[in-house]
Write a protein that holds these residues in place. Structure first.
Motif, PDB file in Angstrom:
ATOM      1  N   ALA A  69      47.102  -7.400  76.984  1.00  0.00           N
ATOM      2  CA  ALA A  69      46.749  -8.804  76.708  1.00  0.00           C
ATOM      3  C   ALA A  69      46.250  -9.030  75.286  1.00  0.00           C
ATOM      4  CB  ALA A  69      45.702  -9.283  77.711  1.00  0.00           C
TER       5      ALA A  69
ATOM      6  N   LYS B 160      47.800  -8.648  72.859  1.00  0.00           N
ATOM      7  CA  LYS B 160      48.935  -9.231  72.137  1.00  0.00           C
ATOM      8  C   LYS B 160      48.648 -10.688  71.735  1.00  0.00           C
ATOM      9  CE  LYS B 160      53.924  -9.945  72.435  1.00  0.00           C
ATOM     10  NZ  LYS B 160      53.758 -11.289  71.847  1.00  0.00           N
ATOM     11  N   HIS B 161      47.909 -11.403  72.579  1.00  0.00           N
ATOM     12  CA  HIS B 161      47.603 -12.793  72.249  1.00  0.00           C
ATOM     13  C   HIS B 161      46.801 -12.888  70.951  1.00  0.00           C
ATOM     14  CE1 HIS B 161      49.326 -13.863  75.973  1.00  0.00           C
ATOM     15  NE2 HIS B 161      48.353 -13.375  76.726  1.00  0.00           N
TER      16      HIS B 161
ATOM     17  N   ASP C 120      49.203 -12.216  68.170  1.00  0.00           N
ATOM     18  CA  ASP C 120      50.019 -13.413  67.942  1.00  0.00           C
ATOM     19  C   ASP C 120      49.268 -14.416  67.053  1.00  0.00           C
ATOM     20  OD1 ASP C 120      52.037 -12.387  69.480  1.00  0.00           O
ATOM     21  OD2 ASP C 120      51.513 -13.514  71.288  1.00  0.00           O
ATOM     22  N   ALA C 121      47.998 -14.616  67.375  1.00  0.00           N
ATOM     23  CA  ALA C 121      47.189 -15.541  66.576  1.00  0.00           C
ATOM     24  C   ALA C 121      47.077 -15.035  65.137  1.00  0.00           C
ATOM     25  CB  ALA C 121      45.800 -15.696  67.193  1.00  0.00           C
TER      26      ALA C 121
ATOM     27  N   ALA D  57      40.872 -16.616  69.637  1.00  0.00           N
ATOM     28  CA  ALA D  57      41.678 -15.687  70.436  1.00  0.00           C
ATOM     29  C   ALA D  57      40.912 -14.392  70.682  1.00  0.00           C
ATOM     30  CB  ALA D  57      43.002 -15.398  69.730  1.00  0.00           C
TER      31      ALA D  57
ATOM     32  N   TRP E 113      39.913 -12.947  74.367  1.00  0.00           N
ATOM     33  CA  TRP E 113      40.307 -11.606  74.821  1.00  0.00           C
ATOM     34  C   TRP E 113      39.082 -10.733  75.060  1.00  0.00           C
ATOM     35  CZ3 TRP E 113      39.645  -6.588  73.143  1.00  0.00           C
ATOM     36  CH2 TRP E 113      40.359  -5.631  73.868  1.00  0.00           C
TER      37      TRP E 113
END
Lengths: 121, 121
Positions: free
Chosen positions: A98, A100-101, A104-105, B105, B109
DNA sequence: TAATGTGCTATACTAAAGTATATCGGTATA
DNA sequence: TATACCGATATACTTTAGTATAGCACATTA
């Protein structure tokens, strides 16, 4: 593995749990080989030597060290298969994948920021 | 300021521009005092001594150094007001302020991950 | 038997990041 | 005149991160 303790604590207006959360995330991502290693695991399990081969200049010492940190931080799961000879596989945990989010940001901001800087000259 | 060169380049399946973007973002966020400094600037301009007072154990050397890095990276704008005596103000650039999305983000997370780790025990 | 692959660890080192402490030239205040 | 604030910089040091190199126990292949 030394935890970076960002001395954020005393700054008002920002919930302590948020500060800890950012620190946790930074501790996971900091280290020269963390992201390359994670990149090799995106498409599934890999063995030590496979990862080593995919990351050109990494030394086994660093790979071992960073994998251990990722494991301790709950990002990567290490599985020992008791075949003969034993084989050992590394893969993301659910929670690890997770992250990865966050990446991505980072990609999004990084691309925009690079444009913004270029446009000023 | 030494640029961390994550040796990500040789890993296929990941566009080079994305890798650079993540590297840029990491270079901005890495450093013990970067986040505390940014935190003090969230609600507007601040002067050197104001920032110094708000971050308990920072030394002027580190504050000076990290502010210079943030300025070079286009995150923070430094303005000299030629009053007598001169006063100097630091504030986010537009692009700098946008890094908040990355921090959001990371908070998200970080909180989820901490829960995930706790639930395993 | 020799060479190769696997999954590491040990030791010693260099380089980078961060700290401690002192100082500086200007201005304002007591 | 002495003291303190402002925005820093200089020098020296310690700590942390990363590199280089060698080696180990075990198993397989030639």
């Amino acid at each position: 593995m030394k935890e970076i303790q960002l001395d954020f604590n005393d700054i008002k207006e920002c919930p302590h749990s948020f500060v800890m959360a950012v620190n946790d995330t930074m501790n996971v991502l900091t280290g020269k080989w963390k992201l390359p290693i994670m990149a090799t695991l995106i498409f599934g399990k890999k063995r030590f030597k496979e990862i080593e081969r995919e990351i050109p200049r990494i030394t086994p010492r660093m790979l071992s060290k960073e994998l251990r940190e990722l494991e301790l931080n709950g990002i990567v799961k290490r599985t020992v298969h008791d075949s003969i000879p034993v084989s050992i596989e590394y893969e993301f945990t659910t929670s690890g994948r997770a992250i990865k989010h966050v990446l991505d940001a980072m990609v999004e901001w990084g691309l925009e920021h690079r444009q913004a800087v270029l446009n000023r000259h």
